[in-house]
Design an enzyme around this catalytic site. Structure first.
Site, short mmCIF file in Angstrom:
data_model
loop_
_atom_site.label_atom_id
_atom_site.label_comp_id
_atom_site.label_asym_id
_atom_site.label_seq_id
_atom_site.Cartn_x
_atom_site.Cartn_y
_atom_site.Cartn_z
N GLY A 29 12.96 14.08 5.74
CA GLY A 29 12.62 12.71 5.28
C GLY A 29 11.63 12.32 4.36
N GLU B 239 13.44 10.45 -1.37
CA GLU B 239 14.00 9.05 -1.45
C GLU B 239 15.60 9.39 -0.98
OE1 GLU B 239 13.14 5.81 -2.47
OE2 GLU B 239 11.15 6.48 -2.82
N ALA C 266 2.16 6.79 0.62
CA ALA C 266 2.66 6.44 1.99
C ALA C 266 1.34 5.85 2.73
CB ALA C 266 3.18 7.66 2.59
N LEU D 44 -1.52 6.89 2.85
CA LEU D 44 -3.09 7.23 2.27
C LEU D 44 -3.40 5.70 1.73
CD1 LEU D 44 -2.51 10.40 0.35
CD2 LEU D 44 -3.63 10.23 2.66
N GLU E 297 1.04 -1.31 0.19
CA GLU E 297 -0.07 -0.04 0.13
C GLU E 297 0.89 1.20 0.10
OE1 GLU E 297 -2.53 2.24 -0.67
OE2 GLU E 297 -3.84 0.94 0.42
N GLY F 67 6.69 11.08 4.60
CA GLY F 67 7.12 11.12 5.98
C GLY F 67 7.19 9.71 6.47
N LYS G 247 4.79 5.20 -9.32
CA LYS G 247 3.46 5.02 -8.75
C LYS G 247 2.63 5.12 -9.40
CE LYS G 247 5.26 7.68 -4.40
NZ LYS G 247 5.36 8.89 -3.92
#
Ligand code: ADP
Ligand code: ASP
Ligand code: MG
Length: 812
Positions: free
Chosen positions: A664, A667, A611, A613, A606, A796, A682
């Site tokens: 952070g 990448e 991230a 979501l 996921e 994050g 993505k």
């Protein structure tokens, strides 16, 4: 009359014998008692070892006899008052001298026959029973010692003799009549035959001796005192949370013990069942606990399955051949030859086509069985009617037992479903027509896992355990571990889920602990760990073979991404935050998805797109419920969004990127974000999930970074960005002139995907997108004009970790 039997650990030393004496002194106030005892714990094994050493010319048997003498003398000294010791000490010494002479004989002959071996091991129970009698006499309980060999009569099958019950019962009867007393003490395990030679009743046979005394005297109860509080739903050495069984029927106890529950020696039940004598299994070290009662009808409770057991060191023989079909007598002959060789058949299955018969036997009998069967069927083998018997070893049997099973459908479905989900291959299955027992032959290496899976499925309604291995202990990994740590108790209480982190690896080291790594201290532990790479980490995961295993990749490393296949094909679930596997070739993505399906496990990623979501999850929910994706429009880079939201020409672009990296959001190499590769990955993953076999080179990328930025190291990249500040300022100004914002947008529309920087006017959904937020718009058949919108922080460590966490829970 009542019979109390105490096992080896109950009489292992003076302290324990003291506890036994207290229990016995209370018992005789209720009723006349026969006390049956095992050898001091471990002594039978030591005697066998001594015999083997002597027979093979190893003189160290003498020292071992010394040790044995010391052990018994010490027990006497610790147990009896000093003025009562001498007679017992000299009796013990005399027995050990005799034992040594027997061993010298074995040494000289270089041979240990089954008959002499029985003579040898009989000293264990003779010594223990005599010493215990001395203690009880000292307590003024007036015990009468009896040599069981004078009473229990058997055939000549040394090592595992069959009792002549009627004669034995008569002997016991007459002995008791001739020696009236309130307390008798008898050595367990040993007996004798018509030739007056010592025999034994099989390893663990003192339980059986107890049952014989109980049946002979029509005792009110037989109590088996041992080191656990009764029979449990599974062997406490194999599962962490076995449940005590309050009551169990004779039949169930017999099935469990026949299929490996060592707590009671299998032949024990028969004689007491015949006389309807209840058997109590109790704990010497917790005498007030109720224990288990074994009786005619167990009180029913909610447990349909009563217990689970296993036998190791099993071999599977298969006899196959077209000539077997329809010809009666094949199986009869097979069992005849096995019986002739005294080979015990534990489980049988025959295919309905009659083309093959499978039998499970002890591994120790395998080669004898193979030779005998092949010789017996030599004629049929020569004529091609049957094949030579095939033998498989390194197997075990697991059995699920319960009398209630027959009236409850679905038990075997649950059993084999659980095994299947954990990648445990079943080699043969047998279910008696009485349906008290379903047993399965599996690889020996899978036994502990299988028992735990079944135990969890049938008994641990309280919680399910998930064994988590984490690769990557950096930013996201660290956050994930602290979230797991914080939530563990809640999950256990509210979701009945016990998450246990059993492995953590970084690029240099790894730690593993089946009992769960202490998450308050993992950094230190990992720091202290020896060097290890991902391949050895994966090898350990596979070798550990724990149930409900999940491998979590929170690295961005391609070597780690290359191990998923080997894990999935062992039915180990993979949760990846690493995008490399899903964004490599379509063939690789497809292969991993299909491995997960074939091996009944899960491959979840996921966090690859938004991230924390729920982007992929939502897409899949839409598809699974029959919707179709028309178009996806999205801002998928938290980094780029952050950068373009921050950048207005006042601070240099390079510095804004630096800040994103420091927080952070990027990448490790920020060019993957800035150059659009990350967004391409993505949108490709979303397209693939929507059913499109897309590759990276099919995606159009309108890159905004000058080509010179892609040269050299990350440091070179920062230096080059500084040089190119005018370029970035100009991008900003152009958008500003149109009152628009800059957003890096990905679009997937009818099989075509592209990514690039766009000017976003104020009336667009994308305009009000702040910080590091992501936004995904799904235009589908059900959402044709107003899209389904997913919006929120898309980068994050904290949110990424929580997305990974959600995938881990999804596995459970
Ligand atoms: P003893 O020496 O008293 O005869 P055993 O070692 O023969 O004792 O049997 C007791 C042991 O049986 C326990 O310590 C336990 O490890 C093992 N065991 C195996 N299966 C079960 C079970 N289902 N319930 C309880 N104990 C079991
Ligand atoms: N001492 C014997 C054995 O270890 C019998 C028993 O303890 O039941 O097998
Ligand atoms: Mg035992």
């Amino acid at each position: 009359m009542q019979v109390l039997k105490f096992g080896g650990s109950s009489v292992a030393n003076a302290e324990n014998i003291g506890k036994v004496a207290v229990i016995v002194s209370k018992a005789i106030q209720k009723d006349a008692t026969i006390l049956v005892v095992s050898a001091l714990g471990g002594v039978t094994d030591q005697l066998i070892e001594i015999g083997i050493k002597a027979a093979t010319g190893n003189e160290s048997y003498k020292e071992q006899i010394q040790l044995l003498e010391h052990k018994h003398l010490e027990t006497v000294r610790a147990l009896l008052h000093i003025q009562n010791q001498s007679a017992t000490l000299s009796w013990v010494k005399q027995q050990l001298n005799e034992l040594e002479r027997v061993c010298d004989g074995i040494f000289l002959l270089g041979e240990l026959s089954a008959r002499i071996k029985d003579r040898l091991v009989s000293y264990g129970e003779l010594l223990s029973s005599y010493i215990i009698t001395a203690k009880l006499a000292e307590m003024n309980l007036q015990p009468v010692w009896t040599d069981s060999r004078q009473l229990i009569l058997t055939n000549e099958q040394y090592g595992n003799a069959t009792v002549q019950l009627e004669k034995t019962y008569a002997n016991i009867d007459s002995f008791l009549a001739r020696h009236p007393a309130q307390l008798y003490v008898a050595p367990g395990f040993i007996a004798s035959n018509d030739k007056k030679y010592t025999t034994t009743l099989g390893r663990g046979g003192s339980d059986y001796s107890g049952a014989i005394f109980a049946a002979a005297t029509n005792a009110s109860t037989l109590e088996i005192w041992t080191d656990v509080t009764g029979m449990m739903t599974a062997d406490p050495r194999l599962v962490q949370n076995p449940k005590p069984i309050e009551a169990i029927s004779y039949q169930e106890a017999m099935e469990l013990s026949h299929f490996g529950a060592k707590i009671i020696y299998p032949p024990t039940i028969q004689p007491v069942m015949k006389k309807n004598i209840p058997v109590w299994v109790k704990n010497t070290f917790e005498p007030d606990a109720a224990g288990t009662v074994i009786q005619q009808h167990a009180v029913t409770n909610n447990d349909i399955v009563r217990g689970i057991s296993s036998i190791n060191k099993i071999a599977l023989l298969s006899l196959e051949g077209s000539g077997m079909i329809g010809i009666p007598g094949f199986s009869k002959r097979l069992f005849e030859v096995l019986a002739m060789r005294n080979i015990n058949v534990i489980l049988i299955t025959q295919s309905s086509s009659e083309y093959s018969i499978c039998v499970a036997i002890n591994e120790a009998d395998a080669s004898l069985a193979q030779q005998s069967i092949d010789a017996f069927f030599a004629y049929e083998i020569e004529n091609g009617k049957v094949n030579p018997v095939s033998v498989e070893t390194n197997l075990s049997i697991i059995a699920v037992v319960g009398e209630q099973m027959k009236s409850h459908p679905g038990i075997s479905g649950k059993m084999f479903g659980g095994l299947g989900r954990n990648g445990i291959n079943v080699r043969a299955i047998a279910q008696g027509s009485s349906e008290k027992n379903i047993s399965a032959v599996i690889a020996a290496a899978d036994v502990k896992k299988a028992i735990n899976v079944l135990h969890e499925d049938f008994f641990e309604t309280t919680y399910k355990q998930l064994n988590v291995f984490i690769a990557g202990a950096g930013n996201v990994g660290g956050k994930l571990l602290s979230q797991l740590h914080q939530q563990m108790q809640y999950l256990k209480e509210h979701m009945r889920l016990q998450i246990q982190v059993v492995g953590i690896a970084n690029s240099k080291k790894s730690i593993l602990d089946d009992a769960g790594i202490d998450l308050t201290n993992w950094k230190y532990l990992l720091d202290q760990a020896p060097e290890a790479d991902i391949h050895s980490f994966v090898a350990s995961i596979i070798e550990k073979n724990l149930r409900n295993s999940v491998f979590v990749d929170v690295t961005a490393n391609d070597t780690v991404a290359s191990v998923y296949g080997s894990l999935l094909s062992k039915s180990i679930a993979v949760v990846a935050c690493n995008k490399i596997a899903c964004s490599a070739s379509y063939a690789n993505y497809k292969k991993l998805k299909s491995l997960a399906r074939t091996f009944n496990t899960q491959f979840l990623f996921e966090t690859n797109v938004g991230a924390g979501l729920p982007v992929i999850g939502t897409l899949n929910d839409l598809l699974r419920s029959g919707d179709k994706i028309n178009k996806i429009q999205a801002v998928l880079s938290g980094t780029l969004n952050f950068v373009f939201n921050q950048y207005d020409g006042t601070i240099p672009f390079a510095q804004v990127v630096k800040q994103a990296q420091e927080e952070g959001y990027t990448e490790p190499d920020p060019r993957l974000d800035l150059g659009g590769t990350d967004v391409m990955r993505k949108i490709m993953i979303l397209a693939r999930e929507a059913g499109e076999p897309m590759e990276m080179d099919q995606i159009t990328n309108e890159a905004f970074l000058p080509a010179s930025c892609f040269e050299g190291s990350v440091a070179d990249f920062y230096a080059e960005m500084e040089k190119q500040e005018a370029h970035f300022k100009q991008l900003y100004d152009a958008a500003q002139a149109k009152n628009a914002k800059l957003k890096f947008v990905a679009v997937y529309d009818k099989g075509i995907a592209k990514v690039g920087l766009q000017h976003i006017p104020a009336d667009s959904d994308f305009y009000h997108l702040y910080g590091k937020d992501n936004l995904v718009l799904f235009y589908t058949e059900r959402y044709p004009e107003q899209p389904l919108v997913i919006k929120g922080a898309g980068a994050g460590a904290e949110v990424t970790a929580s997305g990974v966490f959600a995938d881990i829970i999804r596995v459970a």
